[in-house]
Design an enzyme around this catalytic site. Structure first.
Site: not given
Length: 287
Positions: A186, A188, A219
């Site tokens: 992801h 992040e 995250c």
């Protein structure tokens, strides 16, 4: 004796001269020939640019954001469509004055317009996409820029992220789940990894994180493990759900967000929603 070429024997202003169509002596024919020749040359030039952009979109759309030649091609095609030349060339074609063998993809009613409306091309035409310009916070604009790179390259969802320490961006990343076949990659996570490499430490104390979408449970835990001071996000968990992501479902399994208090702060949601809307209208792969 009748004048040569004048079977009626008339002279002066009453005498007419029979001219073949496109007779070079006819000013209107000369003008038509010049206009047609100019149109043919223009259309061939635009077709080459049109084909170049189509090929880039099919092979590697991210090139539109990094190669000036492709951005210039997009600008030239946009000016051609809006500056009047397209309409003149289209009219000549409708009158049957252009050769049949001429490629005319740029003259189709939908072809050029649809190409210029593609998010990847629209982003290349703008100094910054409208959704990026709408963000008030400079770091959220940077996060949106990361997300735009990701969705135009079909790397994953519209999630971009930057990490800031002492007013300087030390980490950047965007969602690359599809590009890398990694369900954990992801925005992040990518930015945290980048910041760790930049700073030479796993401890990101003193850093703030800016992300276009409220972090999923994975995250959010990564932010806590990295000791990030605060998280600023644009779109909410519910907004993430609206465009097909399962964050809300996982969040409910972990009991929601109430315990985090002011650790999570929503900013520039409208700008990030515009980014999400652009993503929704793209040809994309869901996951």
């Amino acid at each position: 004796m009748p004048a040569a070429g004048n079977p009626c024997g008339m002279r002066g202003e009453n005498m007419t001269t029979n001219k073949e169509p496109n007779d070079p002596r006819d000013p209107a024919a000369r003008r038509e020939t010049r206009e047609t020749s100019a149109a043919i040359g223009r259309i061939r030039q635009m077709e080459a640019l049109y084909d170049r952009l189509l090929q880039a979109l099919e092979t590697d759309p991210t090139r539109l954001g990094t190669e000036e030649a492709l951005r210039e091609a997009a600008r030239t095609l946009s000016e051609y469509q809006t500056g009047g030349d397209w309409l003149r060339d289209y009219a000549l074609d409708e009158q049957g004055l252009l050769p049949a063998e001429l490629k005319r993809g740029v003259l189709s009613q939908d072809g050029l317009y649809d190409l210029l409306c593609r998010p990847e091309v629209a982003a290349a035409l703008a100094e910054e996409p409208a959704w990026e310009a709408a963000a008030e916070n400079e770091y959220m604009r940077a996060a949106i820029r990361e997300a735009t790179e990701g969705i135009t390259g079909r790397h994953g969802g519209p999630f971009g992220c930057v990490i800031v320490r002492d007013g300087k961006i030390v980490g950047r990343g965007h969602n690359q789940v599809l590009r890398c076949n990694d369900p954990t990659l992801h925005g992040e996570i990518a930015a945290i990894r980048d910041a760790g490499q930049t700073l030479g430490t796993f401890d990101l104390s003193g850093c703030e994180l800016y992300t276009t979408g409220e972090p999923c449970p994975m995250c959010l835990c990564a932010c806590l493990w990295a000791n990030i001071d605060r998280v600023y996000y644009g779109c909410t968990i519910r907004d993430n759900e609206r465009i097909g992501f399962r964050d809300g479902r996982f969040d409910r399994l972990f009991g929601g967000r109430e315990a985090f208090g002011d650790y999570l702060v929503c900013i520039d949601r409208e700008a990030c929603l515009a980014l999400f809307d652009a993503y929704e209208h793209m040809d994309r792969t869901g996951y």
